[in-house]
Each structure stands twice: as structure tokens, then as C-alpha cells.
Design a protein around this motif. Structure first.
Motif, PDB file in Angstrom:
ATOM      1  N   LYS A   1       0.613  -0.925  -0.015  1.00 35.15           N
ATOM      2  CA  LYS A   1       0.040   0.062   0.067  1.00 35.15           C
ATOM      3  C   LYS A   1       0.756   1.125  -0.181  1.00 35.15           C
ATOM      4  N   GLU A   2       0.734   2.236  -0.875  1.00 33.26           N
ATOM      5  CA  GLU A   2       1.444   3.319  -0.897  1.00 33.26           C
ATOM      6  C   GLU A   2       0.445   4.293  -0.299  1.00 33.26           C
ATOM      7  N   GLU A   3       0.566   5.491  -1.219  1.00 33.99           N
ATOM      8  CA  GLU A   3      -0.178   6.558  -0.624  1.00 33.99           C
ATOM      9  C   GLU A   3      -1.818   6.333  -0.975  1.00 33.99           C
ATOM     10  N   GLU A   4      -2.568   7.322  -0.532  1.00 33.01           N
ATOM     11  CA  GLU A   4      -4.245   7.084  -0.869  1.00 33.01           C
ATOM     12  C   GLU A   4      -4.325   6.510  -2.111  1.00 33.01           C
ATOM     13  N   ASN A   5      -5.364   5.662  -2.163  1.00 33.20           N
ATOM     14  CA  ASN A   5      -5.773   4.983  -3.387  1.00 33.20           C
ATOM     15  C   ASN A   5      -4.767   4.376  -4.161  1.00 33.20           C
ATOM     16  N   VAL A   6      -3.538   4.304  -3.795  1.00 38.88           N
ATOM     17  CA  VAL A   6      -2.345   3.779  -4.489  1.00 38.88           C
ATOM     18  C   VAL A   6      -1.705   2.403  -4.115  1.00 38.88           C
ATOM     19  N   PHE A   7      -1.698   1.439  -4.741  1.00 42.93           N
ATOM     20  CA  PHE A   7      -0.832   0.357  -4.324  1.00 42.93           C
ATOM     21  C   PHE A   7       0.337  -0.056  -5.428  1.00 42.93           C
ATOM     22  N   SER A   8       1.217  -0.665  -4.953  1.00 40.81           N
ATOM     23  CA  SER A   8       2.518  -0.981  -5.953  1.00 40.81           C
ATOM     24  C   SER A   8       2.806  -2.355  -5.865  1.00 40.81           C
ATOM     25  N   ILE A   9       3.327  -2.941  -7.143  1.00 36.82           N
ATOM     26  CA  ILE A   9       3.736  -4.424  -7.210  1.00 36.82           C
ATOM     27  C   ILE A   9       5.354  -4.211  -7.358  1.00 36.82           C
TER      28      ILE A   9
ATOM     29  N   GLU B   1      12.881  -2.209  -5.362  1.00 30.79           N
ATOM     30  CA  GLU B   1      12.801  -0.696  -5.674  1.00 30.79           C
ATOM     31  C   GLU B   1      12.120  -0.472  -7.102  1.00 30.79           C
ATOM     32  N   ARG B   2      12.001  -1.512  -7.728  1.00 34.47           N
ATOM     33  CA  ARG B   2      11.378  -1.225  -9.106  1.00 34.47           C
ATOM     34  C   ARG B   2       9.689  -1.647  -8.904  1.00 34.47           C
ATOM     35  N   LYS B   3       9.009  -0.528  -8.894  1.00 37.09           N
ATOM     36  CA  LYS B   3       7.754  -0.887  -8.486  1.00 37.09           C
ATOM     37  C   LYS B   3       6.714  -0.352  -9.779  1.00 37.09           C
ATOM     38  N   TYR B   4       5.565  -1.310  -9.802  1.00 40.18           N
ATOM     39  CA  TYR B   4       4.830  -1.108 -10.760  1.00 40.18           C
ATOM     40  C   TYR B   4       3.614  -0.469  -9.804  1.00 40.18           C
ATOM     41  N   CYS B   5       3.177   0.817 -10.296  1.00 39.00           N
ATOM     42  CA  CYS B   5       2.255   1.517  -9.461  1.00 39.00           C
ATOM     43  C   CYS B   5       0.875   1.718  -9.983  1.00 39.00           C
ATOM     44  N   PHE B   6      -0.002   1.700  -8.972  1.00 36.85           N
ATOM     45  CA  PHE B   6      -1.596   1.764  -9.595  1.00 36.85           C
ATOM     46  C   PHE B   6      -2.290   2.318  -8.667  1.00 36.85           C
ATOM     47  N   GLU B   7      -2.907   3.570  -9.253  1.00 34.63           N
ATOM     48  CA  GLU B   7      -3.726   4.339  -8.682  1.00 34.63           C
ATOM     49  C   GLU B   7      -5.233   4.138  -8.865  1.00 34.63           C
ATOM     50  N   CYS B   8      -5.674   3.852  -7.797  1.00 33.47           N
ATOM     51  CA  CYS B   8      -7.086   3.318  -7.984  1.00 33.47           C
ATOM     52  C   CYS B   8      -8.522   4.384  -7.946  1.00 33.47           C
ATOM     53  N   ASP B   9      -9.397   4.324  -8.118  1.00 27.44           N
ATOM     54  CA  ASP B   9     -10.632   5.281  -8.141  1.00 27.44           C
ATOM     55  C   ASP B   9     -10.809   5.606  -6.537  1.00 27.44           C
ATOM     56  N   SER B  10     -10.899   4.603  -5.823  1.00 25.16           N
ATOM     57  CA  SER B  10     -11.080   5.012  -4.380  1.00 25.16           C
ATOM     58  C   SER B  10     -10.077   4.064  -3.607  1.00 25.16           C
TER      59      SER B  10
END
Lengths: 152, 337
Positions: free
Chosen positions: A68-76, A83-92
Motif C-alpha cells: 500500500k502506497e499513498e491514498e488509493n495507490v498500491f504497488s507491485i 525498488e522497481r515498482k509498478y504503481c497503480f492508482e485506484c478510484d477509491s
């Protein structure tokens, strides 16, 4: 490394456990968030341009870390390159949590652990070994340790 | 969709005719120049994926990919010390493309070191190689014996008409059987089925233990007594609703209530691993009905401590699982999720 891309593409067309349009950023210098159709099928996460039928890419989800990264965001990210992250920003935040939970469970290794857990629990409860556990080859550290139950 | 754009087929690739392959007709999307440009730029490190080849020419040795894969991580997974489900030397038939229909040269095989992890079959040039030469994603495959020219040969095939088969040759009968067995079970879907079954068994065990609390009959099993006194088990009795199909339906989003309601006593895990949303299937009703051939007067759950005969349990589950596997295989064949 060669691989059977055709079968992977075919897998990408299967009904997904989970699919959504999510903003995604790949771990390349200068890359930005882009809207992608993200689709979870077995232990692969496929991502498509939203108007295309074939995926741009696939991520095998074994030995990955979902954060879990910042709000609405997670990474793989992956064990050997955290350190190589695929980031995903969700709607909620809710969508974000749902994806995190789903992705954490979407690995063969996770299922292996589940199987061992359930097997042990059953054994503790009933004192009996479930014959089912010999239906698969999940003894950690070894392979092929069947216990004599042969499936037709 | 039969163009061979300059981005796709490089020089030196023999013109072969049907491209794209009819098996992906309609779904095959050609990567256009713009995509090609993006891929090169995105990769950045000079690991450009040339558009040409292999697929267009029908060759299976491909230097380029239309789709990206986290190959470094995949290769790392192949070589790390996570448990392999099977490993060993196999001879792999070399697939060559011919312009002509029939073999013009002898079939040849390459000996490779194969490692099976989950639904992934890796192969290495040598046992000590630090990187796999290749990978076969096994999801959706079938494994069958080959009545081919080679003894101990078997093939991994996919549904896709026109897809190549991987023909592999083992060292002997036992090795071949072990590989065929391991590979037939090597799908994520199948594993999920087994885990769900175990989870159901656990639920049943919890249920019958809870029932036993009320029963005047007590087994002398000290194990049970220990469980009875374990306060962590008490919440079970308050959650009967969760025991049967208490999961969100397929594709509806990830919020799965915590799996089997039994608390985790395993320090290492956070909680009982909840399962992905459960697919509705006929199999879900299998638990309730005893397999044919068993006495209908066996009312209690197969894992109930009252169930005396282990060999009955054994055959009961064997039949159930065999039935579930058949159902699952049928679904796979129909292309059903």
C-alpha cells in the motif's frame, strides 16, 4: 528466455478474477500514470490499453510484494528488485484494498501455504490426514511426494 | 489482418504464407509502428523487442515479443529456492518449421533440465545453469502420452488449434509417469480446487466438532478435549452462516470474508488465508452427497471423528476429487471459466 506467448495471450482472454480500469505506471525512468485495463487471471496480471484486445504486458505474480502506497495507490514489486515498482492508482481506497487483497492471494505459492495450513488444521481437528493432500505435490522442499492416492 | 508491416517481419525470415496464424484470427492485433516505437522507448535499456520474427514465420524460436513480461522476475523465480514440484532431465523435441508439409529431416531432441514450479515449466540448458532457456506456461494444457517414434514420450498440448505441442521424452517408464502425473496437476485452477476442498473439509470438521460439543457421546480422544477447551474455537458456533459458500461471486470484487472460520494458531501467518472469490459450480454441492457405492446410512461428515473407516474416507475423497477433476477438465475443454 523463450516462452509460449500464444498461451499467455490466450490466458489474457479468459474471464478474469478481477478486472478494472486503473491508472498504472511502470518502473521506467520518466514513465507516467496511464489508464490501463488491468486484468487478474490465475497468477498473472495482464494490462491492456483500454481500447485494445491484446495486453501490452503481463506480470507473473510469484514472489512479488504488494504494498500500500499513498491514498488509493498500491504497488507491485518483486523480491529481487524491491525498488522497481509498478504503481497503480485506484478510484477509491476501497478499490485499492480489494486489489491488494486479491493480488496477495493470486500466487501459486500463496495457495501452497493455504493448502498446508488447511491440511494441518484438519489434522489437528480430526487427528486424520486428509487423503486430499496427496492430490497435489505441495510438500515444501520436495517434489513428487505422493502418498499413494492415485487419481483416475 | 494479413499485413506484414515492416515492423513485424525482419529480413531473413523466410516468407511462409499464412500470417497471422488462423488460430488467433480476429483477435490478433498487429503491433503498429507507433507501438513499436513506444516499446523501444519504454524499454530504454536497449533491450528492444524487434517486431519481426518468429511468429510471423511460424518459427518458435523467437527473439521478439509483442507482449512484455517481467522476465527478470520470472527467471529469478525459476532459479530461487522455492520448492519445485518436479525436476529432472528430459529430452525436448526441437520444433522446426518446414515449408513443406512433411518431414524432410530427422526429428532431433535436446536434453534439458526441467523444473516444474506451480503452473510454470522451466527448462535450462544444464542443471547448473543460472537462467532458464525457456518457459512453458502450463495453464489450460493437457498432457498426453505419445505413441510417437520415441519411447517414454509425452506431449503438452493446448486447446489452441494450430498451437505447437511440446514433445518431451523421459529416461524411463517411471520418470515418464511421474512427469505426466505432475504436469497434469500443474494448473492454478486445479490447485485452487484442491484448496477449496480442503477448506470445506475444515469447515465440516469444525462443524462436527461444534456438534460434538452438544452430543452426549464423547470420544475419548484427548485431541478433541484439547480443542474443546480452546477458547479460540468458540467463535465457530456463532458463525454457521459463513460455512457454506459464504463468498462473493466470481468477478464481483475481492472482498472475501475470512476463509474457514477457524482461527490461526500458526504464528507465522497473519490469519487463515482467505480464498479468492468462489466460482459457482456444481462441485460446490458435492460435499453433501456421499459418493455412489457408499452406504447411504453415513449421515455424518466424512471428517467427523465418528467416521470410523479410513479407507471409506479415502475412497470417498478419491471419488469426489476424481469427479471434480473430470468436471473441471470438461469445463476447461469447453473454454468455460
Amino acid at each position: 528466455m523463450r516462452y509460449n506467448e500464444r498461451e499467455l495471450l490466450s490466458l489474457a482472454r479468459q474471464p478474469a478474477e478481477k478486472a478494472a480500469e486503473i491508472l498504472m505506471r511502470v518502473p521506467k525512468k520518466g514513465s507516467v500514470l496511464k489508464k490501463r485495463l488491468v486484468k487478474l487471471v490465475v497468477n498473472f496480471l495482464f494490462y491492456f490499453r483500454t481500447d485494445e484486445a491484446e495486453p501490452i504486458g503481463a506480470l507473473l505474480l510469484e514472489h512479488c510484494r504488494i504494498t500500500k502506497e499513498e491514498e488509493n495507490v498500491f504497488s507491485i514489486s518483486f523480491i529481487e528488485e524491491p525498488e522497481r515498482k509498478y504503481c497503480f492508482e485506484c478510484d477509491s481506497e476501497e478499490q485499492c484494498q480489494e486489489w491488494i487483497e486479491a493480488l496477495k492471494r493470486a500466487s501459486y505459492e500463496f495457495m501452497r501455504r493455504s493448502l498446508i495450513f488447511y491440511r494441518n488444521e484438519i489434522q489437528k481437528m480430526t487427528g486424520k490426514v486428509s487423503p486430499l493432500e496427496s492430490c497435489c505435490q505441495v510438500v515444501p522442499g520436495g517434489f513428487g511426494q505422493e502418498q499413494g492416492l492415485v487419481l483416475s | 489482418m494479413g499485413e506484414k508491416g515492416s515492423g513485424r517481419d525482419g529480413g531473413g525470415c523466410p516468407a511462409v504464407g499464412s500470417f497471422p496464424r488462423p488460430d488467433l484470427a480476429g483477435e490478433w492485433r498487429l503491433r503498429d509502428e507507433a507501438r513499436h516505437g513506444e516499446v523501444s522507448e519504454a524499454l530504454g535499456k536497449g533491450a528492444a523487442h524487434p517486431r519481426k520474427t518468429a511468429r510471423g514465420c511460424g518459427l518458435t524460436r523467437t527473439a521478439g515479443r509483442a507482449m512484455k513480461l517481467n522476465e527478470r522476475s520470472v527467471a529469478h523465480y525459476a532459479t530461487c529456492d522455492s520448492p519445485a514440484d518436479h525436476a529432472g532431465f528430459l529430452r525436448k523435441r526441437v520444433e522446426r518449421h518446414h515449408h513443406h508439409a512433411h518431414h524432410h529431416h530427422a526429428t532431433s531432441y535436446q536434453r534439458r533440465w526441467f523444473v516444474l514450479k506451480g503452473n510454470l515449466l522451466f527448462y535450462f540448458e544444464e542443471r547448473e545453469s543460472r537462467e532458464p532457456v525457456g518457459l512453458v506456461v502450463l495453464e489450460g494444457c493437457t498432457v498426453e502420452l505419445c505413441e510417437a517414434t520415441e519411447e517414454f514420450a509425452f506431449a503438452i498440448r493446448f486447446d489452441d488449434a494450430g498451437a505447437r505441442a511440446y514433445v518431451l521424452v523421459a529416461d524411463g517408464q517411471a520418470a515418464m509417469e511421474a512427469w505426466v502425473k505432475a504436469l497434469s496437476r500443474a494448473s492454478f485452477d486445479y490447485m485452487r480446487l484442491v484448496v477449496r476442498e480442503l477448506e470445506k473439509q475444515l469447515e465440516e470438521a469444525c462443524k462436527s466438532l461444534a456438534a460434538c460439543h452438544k452430543s452426549p457421546r464423547r470420544s475419548s480422544s484427548s485431541g478433541r478435549k484439547r480443542h474443546l477447551s480452546n477458547p479460540a474455537l468458540l467463535p465457530l458456533q456463532e458463525k454457521p452462516a459463513i460455512l457454506e459458500n459464504g463468498y462473493s461471486t466470481w468477478g464481483s470484487g475481492g472482498g472475501v470474508p475470512g476463509g474457514a472460520a477457524c482461527p490461526d494458531r500458526d504464528g507465522g501467518h497473519v490469519k487463515p488465508p482467505p480464498l479468492p472469490p468462489r466460482r459457482r459450480s456444481a462441485a460446490s454441492s458435492a460435499t453433501g452427497s456421499p459418493a455412489p457405492g457408499l452406504s447411504p446410512a453415513m449421515p455424518e461428515s466424512p471428517v467427523s471423528p465418528e467416521t470410523a473407516c479410513f479407507s471409506k474416507l479415502h475412497s470417498w475423497y478419491g471419488q469426489e476429487i476424481a469427479a471434480l477433476r473430470r468436471e473441471w477438465q470438461e469445463r476447461q475443454k469447453r473454454g468455460h471459466p
